[in-house]
Design a protein around this motif. Structure first.
Motif, PDB file in Angstrom:
ATOM      1  N   ASP A  38       5.218 -29.083  22.247  1.00  6.82           N
ATOM      2  CA  ASP A  38       6.551 -29.698  22.223  1.00  6.82           C
ATOM      3  C   ASP A  38       6.812 -30.360  20.859  1.00  6.82           C
ATOM      4  OD1 ASP A  38       8.996 -30.289  23.488  1.00  6.82           O
ATOM      5  OD2 ASP A  38       8.303 -32.245  24.151  1.00  6.82           O
ATOM      6  N   THR A  55      14.414 -31.320  23.875  1.00  4.88           N
ATOM      7  CA  THR A  55      13.869 -30.189  24.637  1.00  4.88           C
ATOM      8  C   THR A  55      14.802 -29.927  25.811  1.00  4.88           C
ATOM      9  OG1 THR A  55      11.701 -31.155  24.169  1.00  4.88           O
ATOM     10  CG2 THR A  55      11.754 -29.283  25.690  1.00  4.88           C
ATOM     11  N   SER A  57      14.507 -26.810  27.753  1.00  2.66           N
ATOM     12  CA  SER A  57      13.712 -26.128  28.786  1.00  2.66           C
ATOM     13  C   SER A  57      12.416 -25.588  28.192  1.00  2.66           C
ATOM     14  CB  SER A  57      14.512 -24.979  29.410  1.00  2.66           C
ATOM     15  OG  SER A  57      14.665 -23.946  28.483  1.00  2.66           O
ATOM     16  N   PHE A  83      21.458 -19.967  18.918  1.00  2.00           N
ATOM     17  CA  PHE A  83      22.717 -19.631  19.577  1.00  2.00           C
ATOM     18  C   PHE A  83      23.772 -20.601  19.035  1.00  2.00           C
ATOM     19  CE2 PHE A  83      19.249 -18.086  22.186  1.00  2.00           C
ATOM     20  CZ  PHE A  83      19.640 -16.781  22.393  1.00  2.00           C
ATOM     21  N   ARG A  84      24.649 -21.170  19.912  1.00  2.00           N
ATOM     22  CA  ARG A  84      25.645 -22.099  19.361  1.00  2.00           C
ATOM     23  C   ARG A  84      24.995 -23.437  19.018  1.00  2.00           C
ATOM     24  NH1 ARG A  84      29.299 -25.950  19.410  1.00  2.00           N
ATOM     25  NH2 ARG A  84      28.334 -26.983  21.177  1.00  2.00           N
ATOM     26  N   SER A  85      24.475 -24.106  20.052  1.00  2.00           N
ATOM     27  CA  SER A  85      23.793 -25.386  19.797  1.00  2.00           C
ATOM     28  C   SER A  85      22.315 -25.314  20.167  1.00  2.00           C
ATOM     29  CB  SER A  85      24.451 -26.501  20.628  1.00  2.00           C
ATOM     30  OG  SER A  85      24.256 -26.267  22.019  1.00  2.00           O
ATOM     31  N   SER A  86      21.916 -24.238  20.843  1.00  2.00           N
ATOM     32  CA  SER A  86      20.527 -24.150  21.307  1.00  2.00           C
ATOM     33  C   SER A  86      19.725 -23.212  20.415  1.00  2.00           C
ATOM     34  CB  SER A  86      20.480 -23.667  22.762  1.00  2.00           C
ATOM     35  OG  SER A  86      20.974 -22.349  22.861  1.00  2.00           O
ATOM     36  N   VAL A 114      17.960 -28.139  21.976  1.00  3.49           N
ATOM     37  CA  VAL A 114      19.392 -28.229  21.701  1.00  3.49           C
ATOM     38  C   VAL A 114      19.608 -29.299  20.627  1.00  3.49           C
ATOM     39  CG1 VAL A 114      21.659 -28.800  22.703  1.00  3.49           C
ATOM     40  CG2 VAL A 114      20.028 -27.443  24.013  1.00  3.49           C
ATOM     41  N   PRO A 122      25.912 -31.863  22.379  1.00  7.57           N
ATOM     42  CA  PRO A 122      25.453 -30.689  21.628  1.00  7.57           C
ATOM     43  C   PRO A 122      26.345 -30.369  20.424  1.00  7.57           C
ATOM     44  CG  PRO A 122      25.332 -30.261  23.989  1.00  7.57           C
ATOM     45  CD  PRO A 122      26.062 -31.575  23.823  1.00  7.57           C
ATOM     46  N   LYS A 146      17.228 -16.400  27.443  1.00  5.33           N
ATOM     47  CA  LYS A 146      18.173 -17.513  27.600  1.00  5.33           C
ATOM     48  C   LYS A 146      18.926 -17.361  28.921  1.00  5.33           C
ATOM     49  CE  LYS A 146      22.365 -19.432  25.381  1.00  5.33           C
ATOM     50  NZ  LYS A 146      22.140 -20.858  25.253  1.00  5.33           N
ATOM     51  N   SER A 149      16.687 -18.211  31.836  1.00  6.88           N
ATOM     52  CA  SER A 149      16.484 -19.664  31.916  1.00  6.88           C
ATOM     53  C   SER A 149      17.714 -20.352  32.526  1.00  6.88           C
ATOM     54  CB  SER A 149      16.201 -20.203  30.513  1.00  6.88           C
ATOM     55  OG  SER A 149      16.047 -21.585  30.542  1.00  6.88           O
ATOM     56  N   LEU A 150      18.902 -19.902  32.106  1.00  8.60           N
ATOM     57  CA  LEU A 150      20.138 -20.510  32.623  1.00  8.60           C
ATOM     58  C   LEU A 150      20.341 -20.182  34.105  1.00  8.60           C
ATOM     59  CD1 LEU A 150      22.535 -19.951  29.582  1.00  8.60           C
ATOM     60  CD2 LEU A 150      21.632 -22.135  30.404  1.00  8.60           C
ATOM     61  N   LYS A 155      22.582 -22.803  35.947  1.00 12.71           N
ATOM     62  CA  LYS A 155      23.691 -23.029  35.017  1.00 12.71           C
ATOM     63  C   LYS A 155      24.441 -21.741  34.684  1.00 12.71           C
ATOM     64  CE  LYS A 155      21.764 -27.155  32.856  1.00 12.71           C
ATOM     65  NZ  LYS A 155      21.277 -27.792  31.641  1.00 12.71           N
TER      66      LYS A 155
HETATM   67  C1  LIG Z   1      12.147 -33.868  21.963  1.00  9.85           C
HETATM   68  C2  LIG Z   1      12.134 -34.289  23.418  1.00  9.85           C
HETATM   69  O1  LIG Z   1      11.158 -34.178  24.063  1.00  9.85           O
HETATM   70  S1  LIG Z   1      13.566 -34.824  24.091  1.00  9.85           S
HETATM   71  C3  LIG Z   1      13.192 -35.326  25.756  1.00  9.85           C
HETATM   72  C4  LIG Z   1      13.354 -34.283  26.747  1.00  9.85           C
HETATM   73  N1  LIG Z   1      14.661 -33.699  26.722  1.00  9.85           N
HETATM   74  C5  LIG Z   1      15.791 -34.391  27.040  1.00  9.85           C
HETATM   75  O2  LIG Z   1      15.818 -35.577  27.290  1.00  9.85           O
HETATM   76  C6  LIG Z   1      17.050 -33.595  27.100  1.00  9.85           C
HETATM   77  C7  LIG Z   1      17.922 -34.027  28.274  1.00  9.85           C
HETATM   78  N2  LIG Z   1      19.002 -33.060  28.467  1.00  9.85           N
HETATM   79  C8  LIG Z   1      20.152 -33.151  27.776  1.00  9.85           C
HETATM   80  O3  LIG Z   1      20.351 -34.031  26.966  1.00  9.85           O
HETATM   81  C9  LIG Z   1      21.202 -32.081  28.045  1.00  9.85           C
HETATM   82  O4  LIG Z   1      20.936 -31.477  29.291  1.00  9.85           O
HETATM   83  C10 LIG Z   1      21.217 -30.979  26.939  1.00  9.85           C
HETATM   84  C11 LIG Z   1      21.658 -31.578  25.611  1.00  9.85           C
HETATM   85  C12 LIG Z   1      19.851 -30.306  26.766  1.00  9.85           C
HETATM   86  C13 LIG Z   1      22.219 -29.871  27.344  1.00  9.85           C
HETATM   87  O5  LIG Z   1      23.432 -30.522  27.637  1.00  9.85           O
HETATM   88  P1  LIG Z   1      24.586 -29.806  28.501  1.00  9.85           P
HETATM   89  O6  LIG Z   1      25.538 -30.824  28.903  1.00  9.85           O
HETATM   90  O7  LIG Z   1      23.959 -28.914  29.525  1.00  9.85           O
HETATM   91  O8  LIG Z   1      25.289 -28.994  27.394  1.00  9.85           O
HETATM   92  P2  LIG Z   1      25.794 -27.511  27.397  1.00  9.85           P
HETATM   93  O9  LIG Z   1      26.062 -26.992  28.772  1.00  9.85           O
HETATM   94  O10 LIG Z   1      26.901 -27.464  26.382  1.00  9.85           O
HETATM   95  O11 LIG Z   1      24.530 -26.730  26.828  1.00  9.85           O
HETATM   96  C14 LIG Z   1      24.162 -26.874  25.494  1.00  9.85           C
HETATM   97  C15 LIG Z   1      23.314 -25.692  25.132  1.00  9.85           C
HETATM   98  O12 LIG Z   1      22.083 -25.791  25.832  1.00  9.85           O
HETATM   99  C16 LIG Z   1      21.824 -24.561  26.513  1.00  9.85           C
HETATM  100  N3  LIG Z   1      21.039 -24.879  27.702  1.00  9.85           N
HETATM  101  C17 LIG Z   1      21.273 -25.884  28.580  1.00  9.85           C
HETATM  102  N4  LIG Z   1      20.335 -25.836  29.546  1.00  9.85           N
HETATM  103  C18 LIG Z   1      19.518 -24.798  29.254  1.00  9.85           C
HETATM  104  C19 LIG Z   1      18.371 -24.218  29.891  1.00  9.85           C
HETATM  105  N5  LIG Z   1      17.861 -24.709  31.023  1.00  9.85           N
HETATM  106  N6  LIG Z   1      17.792 -23.133  29.307  1.00  9.85           N
HETATM  107  C20 LIG Z   1      18.274 -22.610  28.163  1.00  9.85           C
HETATM  108  N7  LIG Z   1      19.358 -23.114  27.517  1.00  9.85           N
HETATM  109  C21 LIG Z   1      19.964 -24.185  28.064  1.00  9.85           C
HETATM  110  C22 LIG Z   1      23.219 -24.024  26.835  1.00  9.85           C
HETATM  111  O13 LIG Z   1      23.185 -22.634  27.104  1.00  9.85           O
HETATM  112  C23 LIG Z   1      23.929 -24.343  25.537  1.00  9.85           C
HETATM  113  O14 LIG Z   1      23.505 -23.396  24.555  1.00  9.85           O
HETATM  114  P3  LIG Z   1      24.506 -22.862  23.395  1.00  9.85           P
HETATM  115  O15 LIG Z   1      25.358 -24.018  22.929  1.00  9.85           O
HETATM  116  O16 LIG Z   1      23.584 -22.404  22.314  1.00  9.85           O
HETATM  117  O17 LIG Z   1      25.287 -21.744  23.991  1.00  9.85           O
END
Ligand SMILES: CC(=O)SCCNC(=O)CCNC(=O)[C@H](O)C(C)(C)COP(=O)(O)OP(=O)(O)OC[C@H]1O[C@@H](n2cnc3c(N)ncnc32)[C@H](O)[C@@H]1OP(=O)(O)O
Length: 169
Positions: A38, A55, A57, A83-86, A114, A122, A146, A149-150, A155
């Motif tokens: 990670d 992170t 996923s 991708f866009r933000s991921s 992301v 994002p 991707k 995973s979604l 999602k």
């Molecule tokens: C470094 C660390 O360890 S951080 C700690 C662990 N992680 C966290 O705390 C993250 C907590 N989660 C979050 O903040 C949010 O869920 C986020 C930012 C990851 C996503 O936010 P969302 O509101 O779902 O945003 P949104 O639906 O616009 O998705 C953003 C991008 O993430 C992608 N995404 C979201 N969930 C997933 C998933 N499970 N698998 C793959 N891609 C995913 C989307 O497809 C989108 O990609 P794109 O912009 O490239 O097309």
């Protein structure tokens, strides 16, 4: 935004397996390896995007080979597709033979990060241009992963997963 190359995000972490990081069989604890992966993957995604990354996923982890206490472990992480933000980050784990220096592949994993702004929203990342045959292979398969995973995260509707459906047509 100008495209970047996977090599620009390449991040290598080399460290020993110490006591306190092993399971009762004296092999590296899975959670410790996940944490190392990670960290490396987060640095790689940050290098590609130059943004805060989180992170989203952990899509695939294969603990193929146990890593014994005292091993020299190298974790190599590279952004395989943006991708866009991921960003998909591919991680290869190698164990080094201390006498010969030969490296054996022990594990691999695929994480999704992301890029977000200060509020956690994002934000767009630069595109990526794969160069080597392996980078191109990983890039090509990343959209399929991707979508999987979604779908698994609830999602994306399975019907919208065009790349997955194409596998069976
Ligand atoms: C470094 C660390 O360890 S951080 C700690 C662990 N992680 C966290 O705390 C993250 C907590 N989660 C979050 O903040 C949010 O869920 C986020 C930012 C990851 C996503 O936010 P969302 O509101 O779902 O945003 P949104 O639906 O616009 O998705 C953003 C991008 O993430 C992608 N995404 C979201 N969930 C997933 C998933 N499970 N698998 C793959 N891609 C995913 C989307 O497809 C989108 O990609 P794109 O912009 O490239 O097309």
């Amino acid at each position: 935004m100008e495209a970047r190359y996977p090599s620009e995000s390449c991040t290598t972490l080399t460290d020993l397996v110490l006591t306190g990081e092993t399971n009762p069989l004296n092999n590296l604890f899975g959670g410790e390896l996940l944490a190392r992966m990670d960290r490396a993957a987060g640095i790689a995604a940050g290098r590609h995007s130059r943004r805060i990354v989180v992170t989203a996923s952990v899509n695939h982890v294969a603990f193929n080979k146990a890593i014994p206490l005292g091993s020299v472990v190298t974790v190599e992480a590279k952004v395989s597709r943006a991708f866009r933000s991921s960003m998909e980050v591919y991680i290869d784990v190698w164990v080094e033979d201390r006498q010969s220096g030969d490296k054996t592949k022990a594990n691999e994993a695929i994480y999704t990060f992301v890029a977000v702004n200060e509020s956690g929203t994002p934000v767009a990342v630069p595109p990526i241009t794969p160069e080597t045959p392996l980078e191109k292979e990983r890039f090509d398969a990343a959209l399929r992963r991707k979508q999987l995973s979604l779908v698994l995260a609830g999602k994306m509707k399975p019907d919208d997963a065009t790349e997955l459906k194409a596998l069976f047509i």
